[in-house]
Every structure is written in structure tokens, then in C-alpha cells.
Scaffold this active site. Sequence first.
Site, PDB file in Angstrom:
ATOM      1  N   HIS A 106      63.936  35.658  86.394  1.00 26.22           N
ATOM      2  CA  HIS A 106      64.354  35.826  84.911  1.00 26.22           C
ATOM      3  C   HIS A 106      63.777  34.360  84.405  1.00 26.22           C
ATOM      4  CE1 HIS A 106      66.985  36.819  81.514  1.00 26.22           C
ATOM      5  NE2 HIS A 106      67.157  35.168  81.554  1.00 26.22           N
ATOM      6  N   ASP A 142      72.258  39.698  84.266  1.00 25.75           N
ATOM      7  CA  ASP A 142      71.708  38.629  84.675  1.00 25.75           C
ATOM      8  C   ASP A 142      72.883  37.552  85.091  1.00 25.75           C
ATOM      9  OD1 ASP A 142      69.509  38.632  81.704  1.00 25.75           O
ATOM     10  OD2 ASP A 142      69.497  39.426  83.906  1.00 25.75           O
ATOM     11  N   PRO A 596      29.451  42.804  29.745  1.00 26.65           N
ATOM     12  CA  PRO A 596      30.154  42.335  28.400  1.00 26.65           C
ATOM     13  C   PRO A 596      29.254  42.296  27.263  1.00 26.65           C
ATOM     14  CG  PRO A 596      29.362  40.466  29.885  1.00 26.65           C
ATOM     15  CD  PRO A 596      29.230  41.870  30.627  1.00 26.65           C
ATOM     16  N   ALA A 597      29.831  42.253  26.214  1.00 26.85           N
ATOM     17  CA  ALA A 597      28.707  42.194  24.873  1.00 26.85           C
ATOM     18  C   ALA A 597      27.917  40.837  24.819  1.00 26.85           C
ATOM     19  CB  ALA A 597      29.755  41.805  23.690  1.00 26.85           C
ATOM     20  N   GLY A 628      23.020  46.320  24.894  1.00 25.74           N
ATOM     21  CA  GLY A 628      23.794  47.482  24.884  1.00 25.74           C
ATOM     22  C   GLY A 628      22.650  48.724  25.181  1.00 25.74           C
ATOM     23  N   GLY A 648      33.913  50.325  21.349  1.00 28.50           N
ATOM     24  CA  GLY A 648      32.970  50.024  20.544  1.00 28.50           C
ATOM     25  C   GLY A 648      32.846  51.283  19.432  1.00 28.50           C
ATOM     26  N   SER A 649      31.772  51.100  18.776  1.00 33.58           N
ATOM     27  CA  SER A 649      31.886  52.009  17.570  1.00 33.58           C
ATOM     28  C   SER A 649      31.627  53.332  17.997  1.00 33.58           C
ATOM     29  CB  SER A 649      30.460  51.585  16.617  1.00 33.58           C
ATOM     30  OG  SER A 649      29.418  51.897  17.520  1.00 33.58           O
ATOM     31  N   CYS A 705      40.584  46.192  16.740  1.00 35.75           N
ATOM     32  CA  CYS A 705      40.442  47.488  16.783  1.00 35.75           C
ATOM     33  C   CYS A 705      41.361  48.307  16.127  1.00 35.75           C
ATOM     34  CB  CYS A 705      40.231  48.171  18.044  1.00 35.75           C
ATOM     35  SG  CYS A 705      41.465  47.808  19.526  1.00 35.75           S
ATOM     36  N   SER A 803      36.187  47.409   8.094  1.00 37.54           N
ATOM     37  CA  SER A 803      35.511  46.169   7.959  1.00 37.54           C
ATOM     38  C   SER A 803      35.202  45.467   9.279  1.00 37.54           C
ATOM     39  CB  SER A 803      36.144  45.510   6.833  1.00 37.54           C
ATOM     40  OG  SER A 803      37.360  44.875   7.412  1.00 37.54           O
TER      41      SER A 803
END
Length: 900
Positions: A106, A142, A596-597, A628, A648-649, A705, A803
Site C-alpha cells: 500500500h 487497508d 483590403p481596399a 480590385g 462594395g458597389s 453603407c 453620395s
Amino acid sequence: MKIAVIGQSLFGQEVYCHLRKEGHEVVGVFTVPDKDGKADPLGLEAEKDGVPVFKYSRWRAKGQALPDVVAKYQALGAELNVLPFCSQFIPMEIISAPRHGSIIYHPSLLPRHRGASAINWTLIHGDKKGGFSIFWADDGLDTGDLLLQKECEVLPDDTVSTLYNRFLFPEGIKGMAVRLIAEGKAPRLPQPEEGATYEGIQKKETAKINWDQPAEAIHNWIRGNDKVPGAWTEACEQKLTFFNSTLNTSGLVPEGDALPIPGAHRPGVVTKAGLILFGNDDKMLLVKNIQLEDGKMILASNFFKGAASSVLELTEAELVTAEAVRSVWQRILPKVLEVEDSTDFFKSGAASVDVVRLVEEVKELCDGLELENEDVYMASTFGDFIQLLVRKLRGDDEEGECSIDYVEMAVNKRTVRMPHQLFIGGEFVDAEGAKTSETINPTDGSVICQVSLAQVTDVDKAVAAAKDAFENGRWGKISARDRGRLMYRLADLMEQHQEELATIEALDAGAVYTLALKTHVGMSIQTFRYFAGWCDKIQGSTIPINQARPNRNLTLTRKEPVGVCGIIIPWNYPLMMLSWKTAACLAAGNTVVIKPAQVTPLTALKFAELTLKAGIPKGVVNVLPGSGSLVGQRLSDHPDVRKIGFTGSTEVGKHIMKSCAISNVKKVSLELGGKSPLIIFADCDLNKAVQMGMSSVFFNKGENCIAAGRLFVEDSIHDEFVRRVVEEVRKMKVGNPLDRDTDHGPQNHHAHLVKLMEYCQHGVKEGATLVCGGNQVPRPGFFFEPTVFTDVEDHMFIAKEESFGPVMIISRFADGDLDAVLSRANATEFGLASGVFTRDINKALYVSDKLQAGTVFVNTYNKTDVAAPFGGFKQSGFGKDLGEAALNEYLRVKTVTFEY
């Protein structure tokens, strides 16, 4: 003396060998049945010697000893039973049968720590003395008379393994005291009850760490549960198990990456030395190894690190070593026909004892190379194990830091460090031909730095890296929960760097710093945290279908990542738009190439750096600044890209959609242009309508946006509304975006400034009334005056076209003419967002039902949230960002049907 050995394990094997060496006759060995085709070491050793071996799964049934088992035992004629380590319950008919009875080993100083987890509790209680007892078995737990005890000092950093290996194992083998019994000198000393303790078996569910205690007690709990069952806690959305704890923290400084732990006195700190933890006494302890919830063991110092090192090319000598190690694996894993690189040590049936064997055999093969048991757990497949082994043999088992060439600027009371190269496969590299372009500070028109300009070949490299990471890398192998943990880690790093990110956004995009901090960066962090939580909640369903008699069917669906995704983001919210798409993409399990842009690449590249620090595996995220027409087009055309996410556009979106169809019919989601109507009724809260009307147009300099592209104001309040708006516009401070009192920063880039001036000139030419603004601000940089137009008629250019700048377009509508104004509001091919202000709930519900837009705001505006889906109708695109719906954009559904 004739002895029956009842037990198992390496300890049982060594005791058996020692008894035979001492000249005793082992008449029989009783051990456990084979597991996964593998015999216990004790049984294997006895079989070699021709000793009878019995493998009983049980010794009794319904509380009674099995007669055939007892008969076979009695036929051996044993004079003594020796139980070196036994996990089975042996009936008293066997225990009492021999002339000398039975003795048991043990691992504690009885009567302290009776029970099966004695070593664990010796350490958990912080005992200064440990040891083992040999006692005469009785019918208690035990509690039998003592024959012999030996003690040792328990060292401050002892674990179950070190205490066992240093003393309990070697001394225990020699201490079974059989010679004393044979000589008739063995004592029987009754166990005292004073100081007796019994603690239950330590199980995983009971091994959770209680943090409300001193550091030493936490250390004792961790080392007392090392290796089995392992002390654990919940952190980073998973269960983490800690191993190899020490209180020796002399000279350690708690500097590194914070690991928040619920309930802990302080967050843990991941350092180069390991994980520093704190008790409620504010003292430190150090943990060196962590087991993740999927079972993989890692160095605690690598908790926030991701991918494994790049694959090494082995020399001829190393290949010979690898084959020798393969033979070792083959011997340990007899059920495996052939050990391949993908063979998993543990899934092939290996147990903890086999780990010890593997470490020892490698030590002999490799001139004494010392591996840790944890090394096997951390590299459990053969291929990974060989890579780890070779790195250690070369003395190069740590992966080097990524080299980053920063552009540094002292600005906004801090030094910002900006990567400026392409990010491909986890490395910052120059573009093909070393091509670069200037990125401009819109506040003064100065050049911030030269940024690498990706070419077609760079796109191909990035897609290849992403494809490899998806198909072969760690990203596709880790659990969804681990994926979420890494994303949470990334969000935490973004938060730690939020001031730097916001400063870069102000420099590169002209974003007002305070707005960038709250929205550009703040919402990006929220997005990653939101989608990190989704990682382990993406699930399919079971579907009842018609049965095919006489058989039955089970139909289920699985949601799977689509693969390599291309993400093309705009320049108005460089980091936030990246995050909206990338977070959902990664949560779904994909890999990504981000474009990324060209005019605003810097926060995307800083984000790339943070993915490395977060441990996102190499190749999972790639960032390609560039045009792009070149980069975006190649991503749309690439046959290995399976999804494009674009903001995006409308014009460019149509082109991308066509390219995606022609190339490989890749999945696509588009967030395109807008001309969002905002209808303001006379019964509104006018103060709020003015305030939110201003925000609907001028938020983020109008580069938004969902900006209200046209306000329809009811006749009876029109003039008062305009008067108040103009009054508020004249209060706006236009200036340096880094100044804390600035309301309106510069437009993003020069070409956009020119477009805005032309837009206003068009409005004046058509007869709209320019109430205020309409001109460039006479100062360096790309500043444009906040502008208001009235008397705008439906046929005018500015009534129809966006715009994307700080230009408020106001039109009247007749009092009470509800359906007419709705018709005018919907008379557009755009349908991204819309709004209505009214106190009449019926009117609000009616208008929100009739407006043809993906988002309708009622008595508010710009109120987006990471949990709410966002996307347009009509030519404003399709597909969603944010919310659960966004995940579907980056997943594919597979249907699986079984017949049984």
C-alpha cells in the site's frame, strides 16, 4: 516458499521477478484480462517463465466467490499470497487460504490515507513524509495488521510519478518482506486508529480546482492529481487540465498573455516559462503542461500559440532513426498492421505504461535522449512524433518568431507599429517583383508608407496556402471548441491593441479616433467574440423520411465549411468589414484570403500580425493589399476559391457575381450600394428625429453603407426640421480625426472627395436648394463640408444615386400621405436599409412591413449589433453578415441517409 502473485502492472512484474530472484517458487500468477489485445506486463513475464497465468475478469458473483476460480487457485498449493498491486476485489476464501495468509503493498504510511488514491492524497494534503506499508490482508479496507513500513521525505515539487519512481516503486519491490515470513520473523502489528484517514478515489469529476485557497494548496491539488485524473478548471470556453506544477517561481515575473480563469483570485499569465497562477494569498505557482479538452497535451508556454512547426526534411541518418522508432511503435502496437505517419499512438490501443516504454526505448536508440512523457501526448501521431524527436535531436525544438518589417510612427501619444508587406502562409513577404503602392493619410495628404501591392502570382500563392491549411493543416483537425478558443484569443489581442488599431484607422482611413475606438475597432472585437461562441454550436439535424420496408432509415444533415474563401472589403470601415466577414468565415472552419481596399490596407495587415500572436495556424488567414481589378478579379476567377464575400458597389458586385458563376459556380454573398430612405412623420419626437437624422447621414463622415440617402419629412414639420438640422451642422467641428473633440474627419481619399464635389454640383444644376456645405474645406487634406440639400425632387440625380458622403438629401411629403411616401421611398433599385420616425405604433409597424429593405430602423438609426443579421434586398445584394444567418454564408449542408 510457494507463492501466488495476484496483481498487475510493471510494479507487479518487478515484484514477481524479485521473488524468483530471491529463490521463491511462484506457483501461479493472477492478473487482469488482456486489454485491446495486449497482455498485462506481469502476465507476459510469467508466461515467459512457464508459470501458470490466470486472467479473471472477476473473482465472485453476487457476493459469493466463484467455485471454479477458487478450485483452480487451491490446486496450486500456494503458501502465501503476494498482492503487489491489485485493482480487483479478492474474496476472503482466497485471501485466507494459504498457510501464511496474504500480504498487500500500500503506497502510504497506514493508517493515514487508506483507499485507492493514497499517493494522490499524500500530496494533496501536503504531507512532509510519505512512504509505503506492507500489511496482512483482512476483510477491512487497508485495515490489516502491519508487517513493514518505510518512509521518505516528500519534496516540494514531487508528483505522483516522481514520488512513485523515486521511492515507492524501487524500494517497494525490495520491501515485500517475504523473506521475513519464510524465516518466521514477520511481525503483525495492529494498525492504530488514531490519525487514520480515508479519502475516496480521485476521479475526473471531483478533481476540479478550488481557486479560493492559497497558492501552496492549489499546487498540492494539481501535483496530487498528476497524472491521474488531472486537476482541471474551466477557462477559454473549455476544460483545461494542469500538470507539472511548482512553487519554485524565484525570479519569475508575471508578464505575458493573460488567461482569465473563472473563480481565480487573478487571471493566469502565460509566460515563456509556463502558466503562472495565483492563490488567494496572491502568491504564485507555475504550471508547465496543459492538456486541452480534446486530449492533446501542450507546453503551457505555448497555450496561445497555434500551428505546429513547419515540416522538417529529414537527413538520411534521421530517416534511419525514424525507421528504428517505427519498429518500436510496431512492437508496442501489435494490433496495428503497419505504422504510418497518421497512426495515433493512443487511438491504436497504447496506454500510459506504453508511454513509459516508448520513452525508454527512444532513450536507448538515441544515445540517451531524454524525452518527457508529455512529449508523447503532445505528438501522438507517428509523423508528429518523429518531427518532435528530430527537432530535439537537432537541438531546435522551438519554432522561430515570424519576422516582421514594421513601419513605426509616433502619433496620438503612442508609437504605432504597422506591417506593410503581404501576409501569406503565416509570413510577411514582398509582392512579386517587389511592387508597392503608397497609402495616404487623408488628414494632410502625406504618404504614410509604401505597402506591398499583390500580383496575380501572389494571389495564387495565398490561395495555395489557404487550401493547404484547410485540407492538411491543424485548423481542420482541431475541435470546434479549440477553434473558438483561438478566436476568443484573437479578440482579446485586438482589445489589447485597440488604441493602436484605432490610431491606424484614423491615420489610414480618416476615421475620427473616438468613433474608431468605439465602432471600427470595438465592434470588430465584439464580432470575433460573438462568432467564437458559435464555433461549437454549428450542428445539423435528423430528418424523418419515408421508410423502405422492411428496412428503416436514418437521415441526418451535417454543416461543413466550404473551404477557401475570398473576402473583398471596402475602405469605409476597413477593420470592421473585415471582421464581419472573417469572423463568420473562420467560425465555420474555413480558411481565408482577404483583400483590403488598396487605399486602406494597414489595419488588415495589423490584424494579420495579431492572428499570428493568437496562434491561428499558418495559412488560415492571408492578407493581400492590391487593386480590385487584379487581386479581386483573380480571387473571383480562382478555381480553388469556393466562396466570395464582397462589400462594395453594385456595379463591381455584378461583375464579381458573373466571374464567380463562370469560374466554378462558387458561392457568393454581396453587400452592395444603398439609397436608404428615412421617413420622418410629424408625430415623431422631433428632437430625437433631428439627432438621429443627423447621425443617419453624417455618421463616419457619411461613408456608411446604410447612411440615409434620402430623408422624407412631412410637410408640417419640414421647415422646423431643416432649421434645426442646419443649426446642428454649423456646430460640427471638422478637423484632425485624432483630436478628441473632432466630430467630422477627412473623406477617405482624394478621388472620393472629387466625386462628392461633382455630386453636389450636379444637385445644384438640377435645381435642388443647397442650404449649407457643398465645398471642400480650405485646409490640407481631403475635408468636405457637411452638406444639406432641400427641395429635392424624385427625378433628380441626387434623389436616386448614393453620395457615400456627408450629404443630407431632404424631400417633402404631404401631411398624412402615408402610402404615397412609401411608394416614393421604395422607388429605388436599392434596398439595404431604411428608417421611420413616428410615435404611432400602428404606423411604425405598417411602414416597417411595407419598406423594401433588409434593415428597418424605427425611432433610431445605425443601431446594428453583432447578433442581428445584416444584408440587403434588390440590387443592394444578397446574403447576410452578422448573426447566426451569417454562418450559413460560409457553410454547406450535406445530407447523409442510412438504411438499417
